[in-house]
Structures are given as C-alpha cells and as structure tokens.
Design an enzyme around this catalytic site. Structure first.
Site, PDB file in Angstrom:
ATOM      1  N   ARG A   1       0.687  -1.198  -0.118  1.00 32.94           N
ATOM      2  CA  ARG A   1       0.035   0.218  -0.109  1.00 32.94           C
ATOM      3  C   ARG A   1       0.956   1.400   0.176  1.00 32.94           C
ATOM      4  O   ARG A   1       0.355   2.463  -0.225  1.00 32.94           O
ATOM      5  CB  ARG A   1      -1.011  -0.160   1.127  1.00 32.94           C
TER       6      ARG A   1
ATOM      7  N   GLU B   1       3.672  -9.296  15.778  1.00 34.09           N
ATOM      8  CA  GLU B   1       2.961  -9.914  16.986  1.00 34.09           C
ATOM      9  C   GLU B   1       3.052 -11.485  17.156  1.00 34.09           C
ATOM     10  O   GLU B   1       3.426 -12.024  18.265  1.00 34.09           O
ATOM     11  CB  GLU B   1       1.435  -9.513  16.867  1.00 34.09           C
TER      12      GLU B   1
HETATM   13  P1  AMP Z   1       2.922  -1.928  11.896  1.00 34.24           P
HETATM   14  O1  AMP Z   1       4.367  -2.611  11.331  1.00 34.24           O
HETATM   15  O2  AMP Z   1       2.219  -2.472  13.036  1.00 34.24           O
HETATM   16  O3  AMP Z   1       3.212  -0.297  11.963  1.00 34.24           O
HETATM   17  O4  AMP Z   1       2.108  -2.185  10.460  1.00 34.24           O
HETATM   18  C1  AMP Z   1       2.319  -1.311   9.375  1.00 34.24           C
HETATM   19  C2  AMP Z   1       1.704  -2.047   8.178  1.00 34.24           C
HETATM   20  O5  AMP Z   1       0.373  -2.825   8.547  1.00 34.24           O
HETATM   21  C3  AMP Z   1       1.228  -0.909   7.380  1.00 34.24           C
HETATM   22  O6  AMP Z   1       1.755  -1.310   6.021  1.00 34.24           O
HETATM   23  C4  AMP Z   1      -0.088  -1.051   7.130  1.00 34.24           C
HETATM   24  O7  AMP Z   1      -0.617  -0.986   5.808  1.00 34.24           O
HETATM   25  C5  AMP Z   1      -0.619  -2.279   7.916  1.00 34.24           C
HETATM   26  N1  AMP Z   1      -1.556  -2.112   9.226  1.00 34.24           N
HETATM   27  C6  AMP Z   1      -1.395  -2.487  10.335  1.00 34.24           C
HETATM   28  N2  AMP Z   1      -2.469  -2.318  10.968  1.00 34.24           N
HETATM   29  C7  AMP Z   1      -3.456  -1.901  10.319  1.00 34.24           C
HETATM   30  C8  AMP Z   1      -4.966  -1.339  10.426  1.00 34.24           C
HETATM   31  N3  AMP Z   1      -5.456  -1.348  11.663  1.00 34.24           N
HETATM   32  N4  AMP Z   1      -5.447  -0.942   9.066  1.00 34.24           N
HETATM   33  C9  AMP Z   1      -4.900  -0.920   8.134  1.00 34.24           C
HETATM   34  N5  AMP Z   1      -3.638  -1.323   7.961  1.00 34.24           N
HETATM   35  C10 AMP Z   1      -2.898  -1.585   8.748  1.00 34.24           C
END
Ligand code: AMP
Length: 178
Positions: free
Chosen positions: A64, A101
């Site tokens: 994305r 996680e």
């Molecule tokens: P993180 O590593 O936890 O910051 O997750 C980041 C990646 O996961 C990004 O590329 C987001 O597109 C996706 N992502 C994580 N949580 C969500 C959420 N609640 N809604 C949409 N995309 C998410």
C-alpha cells in the site's frame, strides 16, 4: 492545504472490524483512493509537505506504500524505490527480519537502490505499531543516505509506533485516528 479537504479524506476511510484477524479494526483506504478528489488531495498535501526539501528517493513499503509513494515521487522530482516481501525483487537485495505480534517477517530492498548521499523519504499508508517502518528505516540506513524522513497517510497514535523510531527522524502523517 485546507484542513477541511483532509477531513474529507479521513471521512472516506472505511473501517473493517476484525480484519484480517479478530480484534483488528482495519483502516481500508481503497475508499479514499477511488475518489478522484480525495486522491488529488493526498497528492497535493504530500507534494506541499515535501517539495523543495532535496528528496532524491521516495521508498514505498509493499504494497500500500507504493500508491501514494510513487505519486509523491513524481510530484517532487524524486525517484521511487520499492521495499518488498522476500523473493519478489529480481536483482541483489539486502534483507531485514523483524518481530511481529506472531512470528517473524522479512523485507528486502535492491542493494543498489539507494546510494550514499541520497535524501530518502520512507512512505507507507498507515503507522500502526511501527515495526515494519523501523525495519525499512534500518535497511535504508545501511545504505548511507544523507538524511531519512518518514511519512504515512494516516497513523494510529494509540499504538505508539512513533516511539520505536529514533528521536531525530522527522515523522509526519496527513491525519490521525484517535
Ligand atoms: P505496523 O508494522 O504495525 O506499523 O503495521 C504497518 C503495516 O500494516 C502497514 O503497511 C499497514 O498498511 C498495515 N496495517 C497495520 N495495522 C493496520 C490497520 N489497523 N489498518 C490498516 N492497515 C494496517
């Protein structure tokens, strides 16, 4: 950029409860991207923020982060570099594994994608826990850029992803979800 235009973009984000797993409230930006005015607002807002700052490469995180990342790169006269999941990039890569996680994930970048002295903007659609962006930052830092910025279309500040990144890195998002 008028705040009301960004408020409109935010209002178009679709919430999907329990996706991809129970307990996660997924922020679906496809409902933003399909709206021509909202897409233009994102493009204009990012270009306003980063134009004239000497950025030579926008690095987008699969998948994305490719969309607005590539639009922004074109708007500010920078190149675009993808960070991808393992096994997708065809030439020599460097890799970084990071804890999620549940289990471990790996991302890759072409070894010749960034050259010393590049000014890099790392971009993804959403900041959640920050683990993915931190791994991307470490990959890019190993290639000796002159400076690294980070940007997201939106962020979930309650998850405190910002706290994972070095204090000196400028991190922006166009809007946040409380
Ligand atoms: P993180 O590593 O936890 O910051 O997750 C980041 C990646 O996961 C990004 O590329 C987001 O597109 C996706 N992502 C994580 N949580 C969500 C959420 N609640 N809604 C949409 N995309 C998410």
């Amino acid at each position: 950029m008028q705040q009301s235009a960004l408020e409109r973009v935010k209002s178009l984000v679709r919430n999907i409860p329990d996706f991809p797993v129970k307990g996660i409230q997924f922020k679906d930006l496809t409902t933003v991207l399909k709206d021509p005015q909202a897409l233009a607002t994102i493009s204009d807002a990012l270009a306003e923020m980063y134009r004239g700052r000497g950025i030579t490469k926008v690095v987008g995180i699969e998948s994305r982060g490719f969309i607005a990342g590539a639009i922004l790169a074109s708007r500010i006269g920078a190149g675009f570099v993808p960070i991808r999941k393992p096994g997708k990039l065809p030439a020599d890569t460097i890799k970084k594994s990071y804890a999620k996680e549940y289990g471990v994930d790996t991302i890759e970048i072409h070894a010749d994608a960034i050259v010393p002295g590049d000014v890099v903007l790392l971009h993804d659609d959403l900041l959640a826990t920050g683990g993915t962006m931190l791994a991307a930052y470490e990959l890019v830092k190993a290639m000796q850029p002159a400076k690294v910025y980070m940007n997201f279309i939106c962020s979930l500040p309650a998850l405190k992803g910002r706290d994972l990144f070095p204090q000196e890195v400028e991190v922006t998002s166009l809007f946040d979800f409380d």
